[in-house]
Scaffold this motif. Structure first.
Motif, PDB file in Angstrom:
ATOM      1  N   GLY A 246      44.095  29.187  48.110  1.00 18.37           N
ATOM      2  CA  GLY A 246      43.596  27.855  47.771  1.00 18.37           C
ATOM      3  C   GLY A 246      43.493  27.628  46.268  1.00 18.37           C
ATOM      4  N   MET A 247      43.646  26.377  45.882  1.00 20.59           N
ATOM      5  CA  MET A 247      43.506  26.013  44.474  1.00 20.59           C
ATOM      6  C   MET A 247      42.104  26.320  43.957  1.00 20.59           C
ATOM      7  N   GLU A 248      41.128  26.267  44.848  1.00 20.76           N
ATOM      8  CA  GLU A 248      39.740  26.461  44.406  1.00 20.76           C
ATOM      9  C   GLU A 248      39.478  27.868  43.887  1.00 20.76           C
ATOM     10  N   HIS A 249      40.419  28.773  44.143  1.00 15.19           N
ATOM     11  CA  HIS A 249      40.194  30.139  43.685  1.00 15.19           C
ATOM     12  C   HIS A 249      40.892  30.480  42.370  1.00 15.19           C
ATOM     13  N   VAL A 250      41.581  29.498  41.809  1.00 18.19           N
ATOM     14  CA  VAL A 250      42.376  29.775  40.614  1.00 18.19           C
ATOM     15  C   VAL A 250      41.513  30.228  39.442  1.00 18.19           C
ATOM     16  N   THR A 251      40.383  29.554  39.237  1.00 15.91           N
ATOM     17  CA  THR A 251      39.519  29.949  38.122  1.00 15.91           C
ATOM     18  C   THR A 251      38.402  30.870  38.577  1.00 15.91           C
ATOM     19  N   ARG A 252      38.523  31.433  39.748  1.00 18.13           N
ATOM     20  CA  ARG A 252      37.535  32.409  40.184  1.00 18.13           C
ATOM     21  C   ARG A 252      38.267  33.672  40.618  1.00 18.13           C
ATOM     22  N   HIS A 253      38.477  33.776  41.935  1.00 23.36           N
ATOM     23  CA  HIS A 253      39.047  34.994  42.480  1.00 23.36           C
ATOM     24  C   HIS A 253      40.337  35.407  41.773  1.00 23.36           C
ATOM     25  N   LEU A 254      41.224  34.449  41.534  1.00 29.77           N
ATOM     26  CA  LEU A 254      42.527  34.805  40.991  1.00 29.77           C
ATOM     27  C   LEU A 254      42.388  35.430  39.601  1.00 29.77           C
ATOM     28  N   ILE A 255      41.537  34.855  38.795  1.00 28.12           N
ATOM     29  CA  ILE A 255      41.381  35.349  37.435  1.00 28.12           C
ATOM     30  C   ILE A 255      40.581  36.657  37.439  1.00 28.12           C
ATOM     31  N   TYR A 256      39.570  36.731  38.300  1.00 31.07           N
ATOM     32  CA  TYR A 256      38.776  37.960  38.402  1.00 31.07           C
ATOM     33  C   TYR A 256      39.643  39.134  38.839  1.00 31.07           C
ATOM     34  N   SER A 257      40.465  38.904  39.877  1.00 33.12           N
ATOM     35  CA  SER A 257      41.234  40.029  40.412  1.00 33.12           C
ATOM     36  C   SER A 257      42.344  40.432  39.451  1.00 33.12           C
ATOM     37  N   ARG A 258      42.862  39.470  38.705  1.00 33.46           N
ATOM     38  CA  ARG A 258      43.861  39.834  37.690  1.00 33.46           C
ATOM     39  C   ARG A 258      43.205  40.684  36.612  1.00 33.46           C
ATOM     40  N   PHE A 259      41.985  40.336  36.255  1.00 31.63           N
ATOM     41  CA  PHE A 259      41.232  41.106  35.257  1.00 31.63           C
ATOM     42  C   PHE A 259      41.023  42.552  35.727  1.00 31.63           C
ATOM     43  N   TRP A 260      40.525  42.713  36.943  1.00 33.83           N
ATOM     44  CA  TRP A 260      40.312  44.073  37.464  1.00 33.83           C
ATOM     45  C   TRP A 260      41.616  44.849  37.487  1.00 33.83           C
ATOM     46  N   HIS A 261      42.665  44.162  37.875  1.00 30.44           N
ATOM     47  CA  HIS A 261      43.947  44.843  37.990  1.00 30.44           C
ATOM     48  C   HIS A 261      44.456  45.285  36.615  1.00 30.44           C
ATOM     49  N   HIS A 262      44.318  44.428  35.630  1.00 34.01           N
ATOM     50  CA  HIS A 262      44.724  44.799  34.268  1.00 34.01           C
ATOM     51  C   HIS A 262      43.941  46.019  33.793  1.00 34.01           C
ATOM     52  N   PHE A 263      42.655  46.013  34.105  1.00 31.80           N
ATOM     53  CA  PHE A 263      41.825  47.158  33.719  1.00 31.80           C
ATOM     54  C   PHE A 263      42.299  48.428  34.433  1.00 31.80           C
ATOM     55  N   LEU A 264      42.532  48.320  35.743  1.00 36.47           N
ATOM     56  CA  LEU A 264      42.986  49.488  36.504  1.00 36.47           C
ATOM     57  C   LEU A 264      44.335  49.983  35.989  1.00 36.47           C
ATOM     58  N   TYR A 265      45.138  49.035  35.544  1.00 34.86           N
ATOM     59  CA  TYR A 265      46.425  49.425  34.959  1.00 34.86           C
ATOM     60  C   TYR A 265      46.192  50.206  33.662  1.00 34.86           C
ATOM     61  N   ASP A 266      45.273  49.713  32.861  1.00 35.52           N
ATOM     62  CA  ASP A 266      44.991  50.374  31.576  1.00 35.52           C
ATOM     63  C   ASP A 266      44.469  51.797  31.753  1.00 35.52           C
ATOM     64  N   ILE A 267      43.742  52.046  32.850  1.00 35.72           N
ATOM     65  CA  ILE A 267      43.250  53.416  33.054  1.00 35.72           C
ATOM     66  C   ILE A 267      44.208  54.214  33.949  1.00 35.72           C
ATOM     67  N   GLY A 268      45.366  53.654  34.202  1.00 37.25           N
ATOM     68  CA  GLY A 268      46.387  54.395  34.933  1.00 37.25           C
ATOM     69  C   GLY A 268      46.184  54.465  36.435  1.00 37.25           C
ATOM     70  N   ALA A 269      45.354  53.581  36.968  1.00 42.09           N
ATOM     71  CA  ALA A 269      45.040  53.666  38.393  1.00 42.09           C
ATOM     72  C   ALA A 269      45.964  52.827  39.271  1.00 42.09           C
ATOM     73  N   VAL A 270      46.687  51.899  38.670  1.00 46.98           N
ATOM     74  CA  VAL A 270      47.661  51.112  39.434  1.00 46.98           C
ATOM     75  C   VAL A 270      48.970  51.069  38.657  1.00 46.98           C
ATOM     76  N   PRO A 271      50.083  50.901  39.360  1.00 50.73           N
ATOM     77  CA  PRO A 271      51.384  51.017  38.710  1.00 50.73           C
ATOM     78  C   PRO A 271      51.898  49.732  38.063  1.00 50.73           C
ATOM     79  N   THR A 272      51.281  48.595  38.322  1.00 59.45           N
ATOM     80  CA  THR A 272      51.814  47.351  37.755  1.00 59.45           C
ATOM     81  C   THR A 272      50.771  46.670  36.898  1.00 59.45           C
ATOM     82  N   TYR A 273      51.241  45.951  35.916  1.00 56.15           N
ATOM     83  CA  TYR A 273      50.387  45.223  34.989  1.00 56.15           C
ATOM     84  C   TYR A 273      49.755  44.038  35.698  1.00 56.15           C
ATOM     85  N   GLU A 274      50.580  43.239  36.357  1.00 60.60           N
ATOM     86  CA  GLU A 274      50.089  42.089  37.118  1.00 60.60           C
ATOM     87  C   GLU A 274      50.068  42.443  38.605  1.00 60.60           C
TER      88      GLU A 274
END
Length: 799
Positions: free
Chosen positions: A533-561
RNA sequence: GCGGCCGUGACGGAAUUGGCAGACGUGCAGGAUUUAGGUUCCUGUGCCUUACAGCGUGUGGGUUCAAAUCCCACCGGCCGCACCA
């Protein structure tokens, strides 16, 4: 035979389940496809037709991809922590666990009855301790990297829910959960340093396939701006007043300064300020105002002059007055601005209200009337005079500021750090111990999960205190570092925690050694296509991208996005065109539709009703129309010829082509329309071959899978149609030998001509001129030009 | 104010590298089958017309052989953010 959808649907749902038809393969030589839909919050109200539309899009894509030979991961789960369950628990005196389990069961049953091809062996539940163990694990990693911290500031507080909310959860000054007015409250709470990732979140948008509106909304929310910080001396003190501006070019036009009412400059100089009473009165006024009036966006500028202090413009040494006013926010920039009334409308309004000087520094407007915010040549600006304000002056000024040591280039973001806490029971406990000696200490990783304790009463405390604070056996503990007496953190995580990484867990949902096996993450990531849903663009979508970027930085996930592609569905509105709501009584229950018309009809209708990305109203007559379409298919299946009708060949191949591409473009409505049109042709032809029909049936299968399976079986199709190879079209067969082209005279259509697709201009022109309807308009005139586009148009320009 | 988008029959909506406007569905009208019909089938359905012609995609201009589609101005509507310096 009668269309007994109830029997058919039950039969195939059971078979699919029994044979695990939709389970993703662990290892496979096939290409992978990871389709993701936003997992639901399992509310007591059950599913909404909106859920059905939201899931049907990628459901169809996933089913098609399976038939195309992909190893498909199309999972589902439940985002089950949250306030509604907890509030219901308080009301009915049941444990939220009990309520949540019941709701999950109900949702699962509903989803099964619609026949979604989810891999039910991978269901995740964010409230399961084997899941939230890893949510806590990620939190601890954030904490270890300095990205989770506590701070005492003004927070958004919902007096009704009694919880602190993030900026994302209090947009427009309203609580996202109960829509009450938010108040500002000074409180020490947890934050996640999402601002540290602002640039990465922006940059990442270049690597993903997001539609323009989603991308723009995220960029807007992050709100990056470039400008400069400038230090103004406060006369008679050794303090600097630091401001942020995007317009350093206008520095010579500064005639006053404004600071936010809460700005510390006031409190640091109460001895020098001669009108503290007036200032205190204004501060109080502002606090009261914020709840009601700020929503109405008052344009009138109010403020109070700070008597006894004045600022000095560092570029020309001019003394300028200082004000406090609530149009300057403490939360953005430095909470202080340089006011340039000549070129900023808000400053202009304030200057007019308070009788302050207005100086023009950029030519091009009329500052007698209003602020000029456009560009132009600099005037009244010393060394900038004569330069273009935009092209040259900004850089020259920044260079000057940096040389003189009075300022420097800088950037600002609208996005704030994420207030990460709820003072409630039904959430993940924050795994932190407060030790009087060691300070904040993370719960050791091997002790996770930190389980939610049993409590008698789920009610939050009056002053925004978590119910967990009352459980002594939970609160009192030993410090993991020094072993001394310590106390546990009693806030829980916000609703968005569990959903910030759930798509990772789907790849390996039962792993108890890691949140997921790195090999499996490597195989499945990124999510190929994420719809929500569009309603999640400035919430869930941005939050989960943030967590994922962090996990990428600590080597816990293989992709940046995390998500390669994102799309959004539109809403299903009530029959009256307004949003479905209980109070309006226009809510459609998907199970009622399944009962009356069948799941296949429901699925087809929600995709046929309009543009998938747009909202459209429910229309029961149209639902019936979709059912008629399916009934006609069933009827025709009982009356097929053994031999294919060559006259239908090109129509069939065109439809295969159209449906194949429409599904990929989420143009489900036109895809279904083209299948309906083909059915019309089939019926008109009257002698459809079994082979042709079975190809058509495969196109139908992603949309109406139960009926497709049933007919497939009756016609002797091999195995499940859900796993049958997707029909291929032959490009040469999609082109008919002859086409009807429009014949125009001076651009007006006068007749049509059936002609070979590859006819040359001379032949087409001759045939066109021979048409009597064309003759009528050409007669007595001279053809000065003939435009011919093979297969499309023939136009005679006459005089 | 900033950002994203939209305006087409009675309705939902098709048609966007410019090329027969209204696909498909609903609704409506007429007819057939039927004891009956929220069944099925056939025909019609943008407006004005007996017909030919004419007029039609929010409004006004423009570009073009040709505009729903491209350009300019305006009107109306939707969504997100918002006194963000």
């Amino acid at each position: 035979m009668k269309y007994n959808f109830k029997e058919i649907e039950k039969k195939w749902q059971d078979k699919w389940e029994e044979d695990g038809v939709f389970r993703a393969e662990e290892t496979s030589d096939k290409p992978k496809f990871y389709g993701l839909v936003e997992f639901p919050y399992p509310s007591g109200a059950g599913m909404h037709v909106g859920h059905i539309k939201a899931y049907s899009g990628l459901e169809v894509v996933s089913r098609k991809r399976r038939m195309q030979g992909y190893n498909v991961l199309f999972p589902i789960g439940f985002d089950a922590f949250g306030l509604p369950a907890e509030n219901y628990a308080i009301k009915t005196n049941q444990h939220p666990r009990v309520i949540t389990d019941k709701n999950i069961q109900h949702f699962s049953e509903q989803l099964r009855r619609v026949g979604f091809s989810f891999d039910w062996s991978r269901v995740v539940d964010t409230t399961d301790e084997n899941y939230y163990k890893w949510t806590q694990w990620i939190f601890l990693k954030l904490f270890d990297h300095g990205l989770a911290y506590r701070d005492k500031t003004f927070v958004n507080y919902c007096p009704s829910c009694k919880v602190v909310l993030s900026n994302e959860d209090s947009q427009g000054g309203k609580c996202d959960i109960c829509h009450s007015d938010i108040i500002q409250k000074s409180k020490e709470v947890w934050y996640l340093r999402i601002t540290e990732y602002a640039d990465k979140l922006l940059d990442g948008l270049d690597q993903v396939d997001f539609p323009e509106n989603i991308r723009a909304q995220e960029e807007n929310w992050i709100g990056k701006s470039r400008g400069a910080f400038v230090n103004f001396k406060i006369d008679g003190t050794d303090e600097d007043l630091r401001i942020y501006t995007t317009r350093p070019d206008t520095l010579f036009g500064v005639t006053f300064m404004v600071i936010a009412p809460e700005h510390p400059l006031i409190d640091n100089n109460t001895d020098k300020i001669t009108n503290m009473d007036a200032i205190r009165a204004y501060r109080e006024e502002c606090q009261k105002k914020s709840e009601f009036e700020r929503v109405n966006m008052v344009k009138d500028k109010t403020g109070v002059k700070v008597e006894g202090l004045c600022a000095v413009n560092p570029v020309n040494g001019k003394k300028i007055p200082l004000f406090i006013a609530d149009y300057v926010m403490m939360g953005y920039g430095t909470g202080a601005i340089m006011a340039v009334p000549g070129h900023d409308q808000r400053d202009y309004d304030f200057a007019k209200a308070f009788g302050l000087d207005i100086i023009e520094v950029i030519k091009g407007g009329d500052i007698e009337k209003e602020a000029y915010t456009g560009d132009g040549e600099m005037v009244n600006s010393d060394f900038l005079n004569g330069y273009d304000n935009k092209k040259d002056s900004i850089d020259r000024m920044i260079q000057y500021l940096e040389e003189k040591g009075i300022g420097e280039a800088g950037v600002q973001y609208k996005m704030k750090d994420w207030a990460f806490n709820r003072q409630r029971y039904w959430g993940e406990p924050i795994p932190i111990v407060h030790c009087p000696k060691c300070g904040m200490v993370g719960v050791p990783y091997e002790e996770l999960p930190l389980r939610l304790p049993e409590v008698e009463n789920f009610k939050p405390g009056e002053d925004g205190e978590s119910p967990l604070a009352k459980i002594e056996s939970f609160v009192n503990c030993k410090c993991p570092k020094c072993g001394g007496d310590a106390k546990r953190e009693t806030d829980t995580m916000p609703q968005w925690a569990g959903s910030s990484w759930y798509f990772l867990r789907y790849t390996d949902p039962h792993n108890d050694k890691a949140f997921a096996d790195p090999e499996k993450l490597k195989y499945w990531l990124p999510v190929d296509w994420y719809n929500g849903g569009m309603e999640h663009v400035t919430r869930h979508l941005i939050y989960s991208r943030f967590w994922h970027h962090f996990l990428y930085d600590i080597g816990a996930v293989p992709t940046y996005e995390p998500y390669a592609k994102r799309t959004a569905q539109g809403m299903v509105l009530g029959a009256d065109g307004s949003k479905m709501s209980k109070s309006l009584g226009n809510v459609v229950d998907p199970l009622d539709v399944v009962e009356e018309f069948g799941a296949d009809t429901l699925r087809t209708y929600v995709l046929f009703m309009g543009d998938y990305g747009a909202s459209s109203p429910w229309n029961e007559s149209s639902v019936r129309g979709c059912k008629r379409f399916l009934e006609r298919i069933l009827r025709l299946s009982e009356n097929l010829g053994e031999k294919d009708d060559p006259g239908l060949e090109s129509k069939l191949h065109k439809t295969i082509k159209k449906v194949t591409s429409d599904i990929e473009e989420m143009k489900f409505n036109t895809g279904i329309a083209s299948m309906m049109a083909l059915m019309n042709d089939f019926e008109a032809a009257g002698n459809v071959g079994k082979g042709q029909f079975m190809d058509f049936l495969k196109l139908l299968a992603p949309f109406a899978p139960h009926l497709a399976e049933e007919i497939w079986e009756r016609l002797g199709g091999e195995g499940y149609i859900s796993l049958a190879p997707w029909p291929e079209y032959d490009e040469s067969k999609t082109i008919e030998a002859t086409v009807e082209i429009s014949v125009q005279v001076n651009g007006k259509p006068r007749d049509v001509l059936r002609i070979a697709v590859d006819a040359d201009e001379a032949a087409a022109s001759a045939a066109g001129l021979a048409l009597s309807k064309v003759q009528k308009f050409v007669e007595g005139k001279r053809v000065v030009k003939t435009i011919y586009r093979a297969g499309k148009i023939l136009n005679f320009v006459v005089k």
